[in-house]
Each structure stands twice: as C-alpha cells, then as structure tokens.
Design an enzyme around this catalytic site. Structure first.
Site, PDB file in Angstrom:
ATOM      1  N   GLY A 186     -15.471  10.374   3.367  1.00  0.00           N
ATOM      2  CA  GLY A 186     -15.226  11.792   3.632  1.00  0.00           C
ATOM      3  C   GLY A 186     -16.081  12.424   4.708  1.00  0.00           C
ATOM      4  CB  SER A 187     -17.828  11.251   7.754  1.00  0.00           C
ATOM      5  OG  SER A 187     -16.840  10.698   8.586  1.00  0.00           O
TER       6      SER A 187
ATOM      7  CG  MET B   1      -7.534   4.891   2.959  1.00  0.00           C
ATOM      8  SD  MET B   1      -7.098   4.858   4.713  1.00  0.00           S
ATOM      9  CE  MET B   1      -6.677   3.130   4.870  1.00  0.00           C
ATOM     10  NE  ARG B   2      -0.307   8.817  -3.565  1.00  0.00           N
ATOM     11  CZ  ARG B   2       0.391   8.183  -4.488  1.00  0.00           C
ATOM     12  NH1 ARG B   2      -0.019   7.032  -4.926  1.00  0.00           N
ATOM     13  NH2 ARG B   2       1.494   8.700  -4.984  1.00  0.00           N
TER      14      ARG B   2
ATOM     15  CG  LEU C   5       0.999  12.124   1.219  1.00  0.00           C
ATOM     16  CD1 LEU C   5       0.660  13.226   2.221  1.00  0.00           C
ATOM     17  CD2 LEU C   5       0.628  12.551  -0.203  1.00  0.00           C
TER      18      LEU C   5
ATOM     19  CG  HIS D 212      -4.520   7.276  13.848  1.00  0.00           C
ATOM     20  ND1 HIS D 212      -4.391   6.493  12.727  1.00  0.00           N
ATOM     21  CD2 HIS D 212      -4.362   6.444  14.917  1.00  0.00           C
ATOM     22  CE1 HIS D 212      -4.149   5.242  13.090  1.00  0.00           C
ATOM     23  NE2 HIS D 212      -4.122   5.190  14.413  1.00  0.00           N
TER      24      HIS D 212
ATOM     25  CB  SER E 198      -4.600  11.515  17.935  1.00  0.00           C
ATOM     26  OG  SER E 198      -4.738  10.596  18.984  1.00  0.00           O
TER      27      SER E 198
ATOM     28  CD  GLU F 108       9.984  12.644   6.209  1.00  0.00           C
ATOM     29  OE1 GLU F 108       9.691  12.951   7.394  1.00  0.00           O
ATOM     30  OE2 GLU F 108      10.477  13.466   5.406  1.00  0.00           O
TER      31      GLU F 108
ATOM     32  CG  ASP G 216      -0.894   6.877  11.721  1.00  0.00           C
ATOM     33  OD1 ASP G 216      -1.270   7.801  10.977  1.00  0.00           O
ATOM     34  OD2 ASP G 216      -1.258   5.704  11.576  1.00  0.00           O
TER      35      ASP G 216
ATOM     36  CB  ALA H 122     -14.916  11.908  19.411  1.00  0.00           C
ATOM     37  CD  GLU H 123     -12.232   9.825  13.588  1.00  0.00           C
ATOM     38  OE1 GLU H 123     -12.117  10.195  12.416  1.00  0.00           O
ATOM     39  OE2 GLU H 123     -12.187   8.628  13.907  1.00  0.00           O
TER      40      GLU H 123
HETATM   41  C1  GRF Z   1     -11.511   8.052  10.137  1.00  0.00           C
HETATM   42  O1  GRF Z   1     -11.745   7.112  11.137  1.00  0.00           O
HETATM   43  C2  GRF Z   1     -10.162   8.680  10.336  1.00  0.00           C
HETATM   44  O2  GRF Z   1      -9.794   8.776  11.668  1.00  0.00           O
HETATM   45  C3  GRF Z   1      -9.259   7.705   9.626  1.00  0.00           C
HETATM   46  O3  GRF Z   1      -9.980   7.258   8.516  1.00  0.00           O
HETATM   47  C4  GRF Z   1     -11.380   7.406   8.761  1.00  0.00           C
HETATM   48  C5  GRF Z   1     -11.912   8.274   7.671  1.00  0.00           C
HETATM   49  O4  GRF Z   1     -13.303   8.375   7.706  1.00  0.00           O
HETATM   50  N1  GRF Z   1      -8.009   8.339   9.281  1.00  0.00           N
HETATM   51  P1  GRF Z   1     -14.039   9.473   6.816  1.00  0.00           P
HETATM   52  O5  GRF Z   1     -13.680   9.176   5.362  1.00  0.00           O
HETATM   53  O6  GRF Z   1     -13.574  10.809   7.258  1.00  0.00           O
HETATM   54  O7  GRF Z   1     -15.497   9.238   7.053  1.00  0.00           O
END
Ligand code: GRF
Length: 186
Positions: free
Chosen positions: A15-16, A88-89, A91, A107, A134, A140, A143, A171-172
């Site tokens: 959950g960063s 990681m599921r 929907l 992503h 991104s 559906e 990505d 960057a995210e």
């Molecule tokens: C990130 O790299 C995000 O882009 C991808 O999954 C990872 C999640 O990392 N969808 P975090 O749990 O937010 O640290």
C-alpha cells in the site's frame, strides 16, 4: 448520493501508493481503505492513520458476492471514486458496470506498453531507455482504459527489477495524487 470527492482505495499488499494518496490528499478525501487480503500490510497503516477499513478474504468467496459486498461498503461510506492501488484482483463486469467511469488504477509502465504483470521485467528485457507509470480508467479489459496521466522514468545502466521498481514507485507516488485530484473534478 455518490460524491466523487469521497474516495475508497483498494489494496492487496503493502500500500505505498495508498499512503501517498492519503498523505497528499488534495481536492479529495480518502474515506475508506478496502482489501481482499485481510493481512495486507497496508491495512495496518490505514488503521493506524484512523481510516475506516473494510476487508473480506476473497479466497473462497464467490466473485459476485465479494464484489457486491464491496459495493455495499462503498455505498455505506458514500464513496464516489474508487482508486485501485496494488489491488491484485480482477473486478467483475457487474462491478465495473456499476462504477463505470469512476474506477482508476495505477500501472507501472507507460501504457499502452506492458499491460498486465511484470512490466519492469519486460521493459528491461526490451532494453527500453525509458519506462514510467500511468494512471488509467478501469474497464473490463485489463489495463486498457483511458489513460489519465503518465510520467516517464529513465532506465539506468545496471538497473535490475528492484532498482527500477523503486525509481518508478517514487514517480507513482507523485503522479497518482495529482491525477486523482484532477479526476474527481471532472
Ligand atoms: C505498484 O507498482 C502499482 O503500480 C501496481 O502495483 C504496485 C503496488 O504497490 N499496480 P503498492 O502496494 O502501492 O506499494
């Protein structure tokens, strides 16, 4: 009434990105953190921050039952925007239809490149000099929804998956709150 500025974050792991969205919240409010993994490390942080959490182990739960229970939790908290952050599921089409245009995801690639898993490994294997991340609408197709914002990150000589992931994650953490802020206003 669903209020777009009331955001739920869906996580499955550390959950960063969730933390970045909470700590840099501006123009929106995180009102719920939900997870399909009751032991997701990010949940502890959310609780310690005083955020409401909802969790139901998706293992063993029926797909639609799980998604409907999530939908109920979102409505209980008057959520209007759903932000996936390492969720990681997949929907269900029902859920995506119900929340069409209101679900976003981050992503770790410059979409449309490298949809799905192992984006960093694939960027390294291709010898790309530049990769990135991104934020996109969830549809559906995995990505493949409208890209709302992207940022480029250089691939450096000697990078491995771990070093590249770390640089892209930084960057995210800047991109996601910025894009979400703009998104909830549209
Ligand atoms: C990130 O790299 C995000 O882009 C991808 O999954 C990872 C999640 O990392 N969808 P975090 O749990 O937010 O640290």
């Amino acid at each position: 009434m669903r209020d777009p500025k009331r955001v739920a974050i869906l996580i499955s792991g550390r959950g960063s990105n969730m933390r970045a969205l909470v700590e840099r919240a501006n123009g929106y409010e995180v009102v719920l953190v939900a997870s399909n993994k009751p032991h997701a490390p990010g949940l502890d942080w959310a609780r310690s921050f005083g955020l409401p959490t909802w969790t139901w182990d998706s293992k063993g739960a029926g797909k639609e039952q799980w998604d409907q229970a999530l939908g109920q939790a979102l409505d209980d908290h008057r959520v209007g925007t759903v932000a996936l952050a390492g969720f990681m599921r997949i929907l269900s089409p029902w859920f995506i239809g119900e929340w069409r245009g209101r679900i976003v995801n981050i992503h770790p690639s410059l979409l449309p490149k490298y949809r799905g898993l192992d984006a960093h490994r694939r960027a390294l294997a291709a010898g790309d000099p530049v990769t990135g991340c991104s934020v996109h609408l969830v549809t559906e197709d995995l990505d493949a929804g409208e890209v709302l914002g992207r940022v480029e990150v250089p691939v450096l000589a000697g990078d491995d998956e771990r070093s590249l992931e770390g640089r892209v994650l930084e960057a995210e953490h800047l991109l996601y709150p910025k894009v979400l802020r703009e998104f909830v206003r549209r």
